[in-house]
Design an enzyme around this catalytic site. Sequence first.
Site, PDB file in Angstrom:
ATOM      1  N   LYS A  16       0.882  -1.171   0.000  1.00 29.69           N
ATOM      2  CA  LYS A  16       0.000   0.000   0.000  1.00 29.69           C
ATOM      3  C   LYS A  16       0.913   1.212   0.000  1.00 29.69           C
ATOM      4  CE  LYS A  16      -3.113   2.758   2.790  1.00 29.69           C
ATOM      5  NZ  LYS A  16      -3.942   2.891   3.984  1.00 29.69           N
TER       6      LYS A  16
ATOM      7  N   GLY B 157      -8.276   9.328   8.962  1.00 26.94           N
ATOM      8  CA  GLY B 157      -8.659   9.484  10.361  1.00 26.94           C
ATOM      9  C   GLY B 157      -9.710  10.547  10.620  1.00 26.94           C
TER      10      GLY B 157
ATOM     11  N   ALA C  26      -9.537   5.495   3.378  1.00 27.33           N
ATOM     12  CA  ALA C  26      -9.380   6.638   4.287  1.00 27.33           C
ATOM     13  C   ALA C  26     -10.595   7.552   4.334  1.00 27.33           C
ATOM     14  CB  ALA C  26      -8.162   7.475   3.951  1.00 27.33           C
ATOM     15  N   GLY C  27     -10.860   8.049   5.525  1.00 29.90           N
ATOM     16  CA  GLY C  27     -11.900   9.051   5.723  1.00 29.90           C
ATOM     17  C   GLY C  27     -13.258   8.492   6.077  1.00 29.90           C
TER      18      GLY C  27
ATOM     19  N   ASN D 260      -9.991   1.909   9.134  1.00 22.35           N
ATOM     20  CA  ASN D 260      -9.292   1.529  10.359  1.00 22.35           C
ATOM     21  C   ASN D 260      -9.893   2.230  11.573  1.00 22.35           C
ATOM     22  OD1 ASN D 260      -5.738   1.164  11.175  1.00 22.35           O
ATOM     23  ND2 ASN D 260      -7.466   1.119  12.535  1.00 22.35           N
ATOM     24  N   THR D 261      -9.739   3.553  11.620  1.00 23.45           N
ATOM     25  CA  THR D 261     -10.104   4.302  12.821  1.00 23.45           C
ATOM     26  C   THR D 261     -11.576   4.117  13.203  1.00 23.45           C
ATOM     27  OG1 THR D 261      -8.487   5.932  12.070  1.00 23.45           O
ATOM     28  CG2 THR D 261      -9.874   6.561  13.924  1.00 23.45           C
TER      29      THR D 261
END
Lengths: 256, 65
Positions: free
Chosen positions: A95, A156, A183-184, A205-206
Amino acid sequence: MRFYEVELASRLMLGTAQYPSPAILASAVRASGAGVVTVSLRRESSGSLAGQRFWSIIRDLGARVLPNTAGCHTVKEAVTTAHMARDVFGTAWIKLEVIGEADTLQPDVFGLVEAARILTDEGFQVFPYTTEDLVVADRLLAAGCQVLMPWGAPIGSGRGLNNIFGLKALRAHFPDVPLVIDAGIGLPSHAAAAMELGFDAVLLNTAVAKAGDPLAMAQAFAQAIEAGRLARLSGPMEPREMASPSTPVVGRALLA
Amino acid sequence: MTIILNGEERAIEARLLSLALIELGYQDVVVATAVNGCFVPASMRSSTVLSDGDRIEVLAPMQGG
């Protein structure tokens, strides 16, 4: 869904950072059904050997590993990190992140294309973390990338899909390229929306790691992604400007 | 000889990277190495000679997004 000739059952890809504990990380990955987990490389202290314990947990999960080049701001850093990742993780997948701006963690797309070209020439199978820019996407494909990972919003931030118009255009321009929103993403509804737009997978993830109950949130994301994918395949209706009664008008009683 | 291990000065006896790793406590571990910013594959560690002041990075799998 195929990435570089690898068939994957799940369209959810999960990050492994920021969980309250290693046990919760493992439970959340299992509950999500994710077939791919992202990992990184960081300095190992011979005193704690924390990385060895983490690696043991990840190996037990049985998921395919996608190492990242997170935190790299130059082509040299990213390429060297990719080399080190291949040595440790034994995979050609990478990645590729080349960060250009500290506040938004926006990719440096110029460095990204250069690093992607170097790495694909060396036999890496690159998953570039990019923006929704069509010209950059074209250059990444020309550099040898067979998957693109546009951001939904800054890493994040949990803001969802910031530029739906741009993401739709990307999907329309590259109908046959596997596209992953990376992301986001903050909520399962964001992930469902990405799938409804026709994206092939979602990497997050977050939103799971920082949830009050990461295990339940992992399940929520898995269901949302399946729902969004099914909706995409089912042919959604066209929106209208005005109301249109769904109950038949014919046969209505005259009661006035 | 003094080297910089992950940003910290350390005194070591070993001249080869493979032996330095053992001396520094990295025996039988999964790590990636770089010397002075250049990647050194695991297969090259036993032929990589260290010099005084070399910067050694020893990286391991870690959580990532």
